[in-house]
Enzyme design. Structure first.
Site, short mmCIF file in Angstrom:
data_model
loop_
_atom_site.label_atom_id
_atom_site.label_comp_id
_atom_site.label_asym_id
_atom_site.label_seq_id
_atom_site.Cartn_x
_atom_site.Cartn_y
_atom_site.Cartn_z
CE LYS A 22 -2.53 1.17 3.91
NZ LYS A 22 -2.34 2.58 4.27
CB SER A 165 4.70 10.93 10.69
OG SER A 165 3.88 10.91 9.54
CG ASP A 315 0.62 0.65 9.50
OD1 ASP A 315 0.09 1.50 10.24
OD2 ASP A 315 1.07 0.92 8.37
NE ARG A 388 -2.51 -1.24 8.56
CZ ARG A 388 -2.16 -1.73 7.36
NH1 ARG A 388 -2.26 -3.02 7.10
NH2 ARG A 388 -1.72 -0.92 6.41
C1 S3P Z 1 2.51 5.16 6.12
C2 S3P Z 1 3.03 5.63 7.29
C3 S3P Z 1 2.45 5.33 8.60
C4 S3P Z 1 1.53 4.14 8.54
C5 S3P Z 1 0.58 4.21 7.38
C6 S3P Z 1 1.35 4.26 6.08
C7 S3P Z 1 3.16 5.53 4.86
O1 S3P Z 1 1.73 6.46 9.03
O2 S3P Z 1 0.81 4.01 9.75
O3 S3P Z 1 -0.28 3.09 7.36
O4 S3P Z 1 2.85 4.92 3.83
O5 S3P Z 1 4.00 6.42 4.90
P1 S3P Z 1 2.43 7.72 9.74
O6 S3P Z 1 3.34 8.33 8.78
O7 S3P Z 1 1.32 8.63 10.11
O8 S3P Z 1 3.11 7.13 10.93
#
Ligand code: S3P
Length: 429
Positions: A22, A165, A315, A388
């Site tokens: 994803k 993040s 996740d 999830r």
């Molecule tokens: C993601 C980063 C994470 C993760 C999300 C996908 C990404 O979030 O929880 O499912 O693809 O960069 P955060 O950046 O808010 O931690």
């Protein structure tokens, strides 16, 4: 709302190829939309979230052709997004909303970004701050979507991410790519680096010195031909299911093993999984491998997950918590407050659903503690429309006594529409 009934299993066996990651699909869709030329993406995620990113690219002037469910051609806008005729609908996807904001902020249009109820509850101030520092004008409603962006020229900044993040990091990198000057960014905890690999794959130059990433503005992207690795976060549900049965044998083909995501495999090993890497190669900077998972003779142990590890496998924490009762020593999760602002408040929903299955569990502001050696019974589970959570409790249900009903099971399609069919093939009854 749809309900799935999950029957207990006696073993977990088989070999699967997972749909595309994803996180990587989002990045490829967004950068392909900005690039010049036609990008072909194979094994693109079948989840609704990356399709929200594709939809936004189409609204911004890219041409999207879906050849079959997993092969998609994106003809990009060669650096010039057009004024969309309607709001950019990010659906349930925080990744789309946050990364897209950085990607479009320098384009001379007015954009409105909207999403579903869950997305409207998620914090957006975290992207507004750096983008405002770069000179963008963004309006939020009480720190949340809808977001209005009045696009215009951006200046480079030197930014330190206050929370780990990858989405915020990406928003800054995507904006930096189109700003004046060289944008630098440092992270205290290293988050997933798919954006760095994807930017390089599309022809951008990006440097890293220690914790500091730098990207020069004004770089043009060119189309690529890429295959998205299988999604390790989707694989996590099957890896955890495999851990529940001593004679499990699971083979995952062409799964993403990017080191910034692969701490999950260390956790699976620490819990008692025996992982064999059968094959590994690199594609566009991403590691992709075939792995075989069995359960070590020592059985399923427990562990505490905290600190940087919690951020790196954020996740996967719901499913790890959901198998906690079946471990010998239990699972404790700390330093995971971010779970409260995901697609749902994942700490509170995991606690509520574990209790519904008869488990003892302690809730903390930043995590939870699930003692080991507990027996669970089938129950009525509320997914909270969170993909999830629906999948995590389908896994817990495999070792429960009696059937479990997953309400709001359709949420799985946000990242993994094939989940229930694949689970049914792998779970031996
Ligand atoms: C993601 C980063 C994470 C993760 C999300 C996908 C990404 O979030 O929880 O499912 O693809 O960069 P955060 O950046 O808010 O931690």
């Amino acid at each position: 709302m749809s309900t799935q009934t999950i029957r207990p299993a006696r073993s977990f066996q088989g070999s699967v190829t997972l749909p595309g990651d994803k996180s990587i699909s989002h990045r490829y869709a967004l950068l392909a939309g900005l690039a010049e030329g036609t990008t072909r993406l194979s094994n693109f995620s079948t989840g609704a979230d990356p399709h929200s990113s594709l939809g936004c690219m189409e609204a911004l002037g890219a041409k999207i052709v879906i050849n079959d469910t997993k092969t998609i051609d994106v003809t990009g806008t060669a650096g010039s997004f057009t004024q969309p005729s309607k709001p950019l609908d990010c659906g349930n996807s925080g990744s789309t909303m946050r990364m897209l904001s950085g990607l479009i902020a320098s384009h001379p249009h007015i954009f409105t970004l909207i999403g579903d109820h869950s997305l409207t509850l998620r914090p957006m101030e975290r992207i507004r701050k750096p983008l405002m520092q770069m000179g963008a004008k963004l309006d939020l409603v009480d720190g949340h979507a809808p977001i209005t962006i009045y696009g215009g020229p951006l200046n480079a900044i030197d930014f330190e991410t206050p929370i780990p993040s990858a989405q915020v990091k990406t928003a800054v990198l995507f904006a930096g790519l189109q700003a004046q000057g060289t944008t630098s960014l440092s992270e205290s905890i290293r988050t997933r680096d798919h954006s760095e690999h994807a930017l390089r794959a599309f022809g951008a130059t990006l440097t890293r010195e220690g914790d500091r990433l730098s990207i020069a503005g004004g770089q043009k992207l060119r189309a690529i031909d890429a295959t998205v690795p299988g999604d390790l976060s989707s694989a996590a549900f099957f890896l955890c299911a495999a851990l529940l049965f001593p004679d499990s044998n699971l083979v995952l083909d062409a799964v993403g093993m990017n080191p910034t995501r692969a701490s999950l495999l260390d956790v699976v090993t620490a819990l008692g999984g025996a992982i064999k890497v059968l094959h590994v190669e690199e594609k566009h900077g991403e590691m992709v491998g075939t792995i075989q998972v069995n359960v070590a003779p020592s059985g399923l142990k427990g562990m505490e997950i905290s600190g940087a590890l919690s951020a790196q496998i954020i996740d996967e924490l719901p499913v790890l918590a959901a198998i906690g009762p079946y471990t010998r020593d239990g699972i404790t999760i700390r330093d995971a407050k971010e779970l409260r602002v995901k697609e749902s408040d994942r700490i509170s929903l995991v606690v509520r659903n574990l209790r519904a299955m008869g488990a003892e569990v302690t809730e903390f502001e930043d995590g939870l503690a699930v003692p080991g050696n507990q027996k669970l019974h089938g129950a009525s589970i509320d997914s909270g429309t969170d993909h999830r959570i629906a999948m995590a409790f389908s896994v817990a249900a495999l070792r429960a006594e009696g059937d479990t009903e997953i309400h709001g099971a359709e949420a799985a399609a946000i990242s993994f529409p094939e989940f229930f069919t694949m689970l049914d093939t792998l779970a031996q009854r």
